[in-house]
Write a protein that holds these residues in place. Structure first.
Motif, PDB file in Angstrom:
ATOM      1  N   SER A   1       0.834  -1.206   0.000  1.00 11.26           N
ATOM      2  CA  SER A   1       0.000   0.000   0.000  1.00 11.26           C
ATOM      3  C   SER A   1       0.861   1.245   0.000  1.00 11.26           C
ATOM      4  CB  SER A   1      -0.913   0.005   1.238  1.00 11.26           C
ATOM      5  OG  SER A   1      -1.737  -1.137   1.248  1.00 11.26           O
TER       6      SER A   1
ATOM      7  N   ILE B   1       0.382   5.463   0.371  1.00 14.03           N
ATOM      8  CA  ILE B   1      -0.539   6.521   0.781  1.00 14.03           C
ATOM      9  C   ILE B   1      -0.078   7.841   0.187  1.00 14.03           C
ATOM     10  CG2 ILE B   1      -1.517   7.762   2.740  1.00 14.03           C
ATOM     11  CD1 ILE B   1      -1.111   5.261   4.408  1.00 14.03           C
TER      12      ILE B   1
ATOM     13  N   ASP C   1      -5.618   9.428  -0.407  1.00 11.02           N
ATOM     14  CA  ASP C   1      -5.795   8.220  -1.201  1.00 11.02           C
ATOM     15  C   ASP C   1      -4.780   7.152  -0.819  1.00 11.02           C
ATOM     16  OD1 ASP C   1      -7.855   9.395  -2.811  1.00 11.02           O
ATOM     17  OD2 ASP C   1      -6.267  10.572  -3.772  1.00 11.02           O
ATOM     18  N   THR C   2      -5.200   5.925  -0.867  1.00 16.60           N
ATOM     19  CA  THR C   2      -4.339   4.772  -0.644  1.00 16.60           C
ATOM     20  C   THR C   2      -4.445   3.871  -1.864  1.00 16.60           C
ATOM     21  OG1 THR C   2      -4.660   4.855   1.755  1.00 16.60           O
ATOM     22  CG2 THR C   2      -3.878   2.784   0.826  1.00 16.60           C
TER      23      THR C   2
ATOM     24  N   THR D   1      -3.303   0.241  -3.480  1.00 11.31           N
ATOM     25  CA  THR D   1      -2.934  -1.076  -2.962  1.00 11.31           C
ATOM     26  C   THR D   1      -2.854  -2.085  -4.102  1.00 11.31           C
ATOM     27  OG1 THR D   1      -4.023  -0.607  -0.851  1.00 11.31           O
ATOM     28  CG2 THR D   1      -3.589  -2.914  -1.346  1.00 11.31           C
TER      29      THR D   1
END
Length: 710
Positions: free
Chosen positions: A516, A518, A522-523, A525
């Motif tokens: 992930s 960041i 927003d993240t 993944t």
């Protein structure tokens, strides 16, 4: 002395009847004074005296001043009624100290004043001795006329078969009769005297318990006034008469007209006056109702009438109806109006986040259930992340707003404004965010690991890369959620690469690894999975596998004499390279796949005793014989021998030597894998075949000389 006195007393009692009269009658009644003409039930009681010497067997009654309605019948008494009432008996005479009741229903005569009447009752005994007694019966005079309590018809009638009715009572003598006197006031007129010359026709009414009535057909009468009166008589002859009464024949329904609001209009208000006019040719107070959406509201009167209706937004359907005194009704057509106190309803929807470089799709819905949307008033504006305002178009309910890699990430605002057709305005806005995106790739050095196998590694290497949507390399760290731990890994600022090592658990299962990154809100993944546990390709034959990578099996295990058995990529035995000499191309056992192929046209069993003669190419028909004790034979017939049996064909050939050769040939291919018990079973089967018919040596020698054997 005592005895002499007793004797004298007894003699006195015996001589008493001789001293007194034959009978002594006493007459009584339960009569009370009644009004003239009224009926009443009367009981006369006749008693014979204690010392009467004879019984009374005849009673005669003179009923002056009354009419006899009914006389009670007495058991054992004979009744005659001829100017007087006479009772006679031969069996039930009234003895001394006895009595008898005599019952009558009588009606009093009509009298001019209160009157006393004497009844004479004469009794006669069995010795024909008679005695008369007198009773006084008073009749009261009714000098009051009946009381009239109500009359019909009322002020208005429709002029059909109308009920004329008078209700009266007279507590003294009751109602005897009544008459109706009828005239059409509008038709009778004396021009010389200019006065109504009332000419009435008399009609006798039917009276029941003081209610006197008559149905009179007035359909031939014109609209207008009718005149009538009643007189009512009681049973005493007194008469009561009503005043002259009038009623109006009305055959015309009221006139009702809606005034306001007009049909189909739109109204912005909290209350609406529903106005209508109502008139009638006779009735000055109509019963009216204003119905709104099925709910009636009473409004009485005449002329211009109105009803104030509290309203909310919505559609209203209304009409008015008025009824006159004779129940004639007039109902208007319905009208509809719409109350619209609300501005248009604007709905804006879109994804809350749009990736930079994609189009932002905004869905717009504008509705107004009232007056409708004024389409020319609709505006749409967009404010970008830098505060710049631009006009945008709504096409088929959508705004398509393009973004590029160069677009500034941040919050964008769309504003929609619209009016309805009554000028009421609405405005709605929606915000969405444009973001920059990051692409992550992950690679494992191994996707399958049997961690429980000795000497297998319990670690795999994870490598990855991250890049921004504008192809630039982000800086910072990427968070790795491992199977057994977590780690933050630095990103190479030049390449965007990152790597780490993943420890593998010894518990079998599918495990997912998360990476992930960041960036602000927003993240991003990416996941990759590793399968821990036995798998095809780990060089170990696990449960459910026939082999793994290689196999020690040989073609003989599967009924073939030559070739190579291999292990497929799915860890199943592959016999596709096995064959028997004499077959054209590949094996004739359809080998391959799980469990190996079959030999010839047999079941493919690797443990059976199978023999297959070679196929002769020029044959056109195959005859299969049922397998006998594990041996399956396929005989190829010449075309000219199509209808002949196997033995018939063999008899024309030169007999080969068979018995020992056939047994040795069959045993050579199978004895390697068979234990002693199977060998013994095969020998017993061969012996059985020989006994059942395959014992002619010349037949078998001829067969093998032609077809050969292995």
């Amino acid at each position: 002395m005592v005895k002499r006195g007793v004797i004298l007393a007894v003699l006195s009692l015996l001589l008493l009847p001789l001293v007194f009269a034959s009978h002594s009658a006493t007459i009584t009644s339960d009569y009370n004074p009644i009004y003239e003409t009224n009926p009443v039930n009367v009981t006369l009681t006749v008693e014979n005296g204690l010392f009467s010497s004879h019984s009374i067997n005849s009673v005669n009654v003179q009923t002056n001043g009354f009419a006899i309605n009914n006389i009670a019948q007495l058991l054992g008494w004979t009744l005659t009624n001829n100017n007087s009432i006479n009772f006679f008996t031969t069996t039930n005479a009234i003895s001394n100290w006895g009595s008898q009741n005599f019952g009558f229903t009588i009606s009093a005569d009509n009298v001019a004043q209160d009157t006393q009447n004497n009844w004479t009752v004469t009794t006669t005994d069995t010795d024909l001795d008679s005695q008369s007694n007198t009773l006084q019966f008073t009749i009261l005079n009714d000098n009051t006329a009946p009381i009239i309590t109500s009359t019909l018809p009322g002020a208005f009638i429709p002029g059909n078969n109308e009920l004329f009715e008078v209700d009266a009572n007279d507590p003294e003598t009751g109602i005897n009769s009544a008459n109706l006197y009828f005239s059409n006031c509008d038709l009778i007129f004396n021009n010389q005297t200019n006065t109504s010359s009332m000419q009435y026709t008399a009609n006798t009414l039917i009276c029941v318990n003081g209610l006197c009535s008559l149905n009179k057909d007035l359909t031939a009468e014109n609209e207008g006034d009718i005149c009538f009166r009643y007189d009512v008589s009681n049973n005493g002859g007194e008469i009561s008469t009503t005043n002259n009464l009038t009623s109006i024949i009305d055959r015309t329904a009221p006139s009702v007209t809606l005034t306001s609001p007009n049909d189909g209009v739109f109204i912005a208000a909290n209350s609406v006056d529903l106005i209508f006019s109502a008139n009638d040719n006779y009735d000055n107070d109509l019963n009216c109702s204003v119905d709104v959406n099925g709910n009636p509201n009473t409004v009485n009167g005449i002329g211009n009438l109105s009803y104030n209706l509290a309203v909310n937004d919505g559609i209203y359907t209304w009409f008015a109806a008025c009824t006159d005194e004779v129940a004639l009704i007039q109902t208007t057509a319905s009208r509809t109006f719409t109350v619209d106190n609300s501005s248009p309803n604007i709905t804006i929807t879109s994804s809350s986040v749009t990736d930079r470089g994609n189009d932002a799709i905004i869905n717009v819905s504008i509705e107004d259930l009232g007056s409708g949307v004024n389409q020319s008033s609709i505006t749409a504006e967009m404010i970008d992340a830098n505060g710049n305002l631009t006009q945008v178009l709504i096409i088929a309910g959508q705004i398509t707003y393009p973004t590029t890699i160069a677009s500034t990430p941040g919050v964008y605002t769309v504003i929609i404004t619209a009016d309805d057709n009554l000028g009421q305005q609405a405005s709605e806005s929606l915000q969405f965010r444009v973001r920059e995106t990051f692409a992550i790739t992950l690679t494992l050095s191994q996707s399958q690991i049997d961690a429980s196998t000795p000497n297998n590694t319990r670690y795999v290497n994870l490598t990855g890369n991250i890049a921004k949507d504008d192809s630039s390399i982000p800086s910072g760290i990427i968070d790795i959620t491992k199977i057994m731990s977590n780690e933050s890994v630095n990103i190479d600022n030049l390449t965007g690469n990152f790597e780490t090592q993943i420890e593998i658990p010894q518990t079998n299962g599918m495990y997912t690894i998360f990476a992930s990154f960041i960036n602000g809100l927003d993240t991003f993944t990416r996941t990759v999975s590793v399968n821990v546990g036995p798998y095809c390709g780990n060089n170990i034959v696990d449960s459910g596998e026939e082999c793994d990578s290689s196999t020690a099996a040989i073609c003989d295990d599967y009924g073939f004499s030559q070739g190579t058995v291999s292990c497929s990529a799915t860890c199943t035995i592959d016999t596709s390279q096995c064959s028997n000499p004499g077959n054209s191309g590949g094996n004739n056992g359809n080998g391959g796949g799980s469990g190996g192929g079959s030999h010839g046209r047999s079941s493919g069993s690797s443990n059976g005793f199978i023999y297959t003669p070679p196929v002769i190419e020029e044959t056109e028909e195959l005859i299969e014989q049922e397998p006998t004790s594990g041996i399956i034979e396929t005989v190829n017939l010449e075309p000219e021998a199509e209808s002949k049996g196997v033995k018939e064909v063999l008899e024309n050939e030169e007999p080969p030597r068979f018995i020992v050769g056939a047994a040795i040939s069959a045993l050579e291919n199978f004895t390697k894998k068979l234990d002693k018990r199977l060998i013994i079973a095969a020998l017993l089967i061969g012996l059985l075949l020989y006994v059942l018919g395959w014992k002619r040596e010349d037949d078998w020698d001829r067969y093998f000389r032609k077809y050969g054997h292995h």
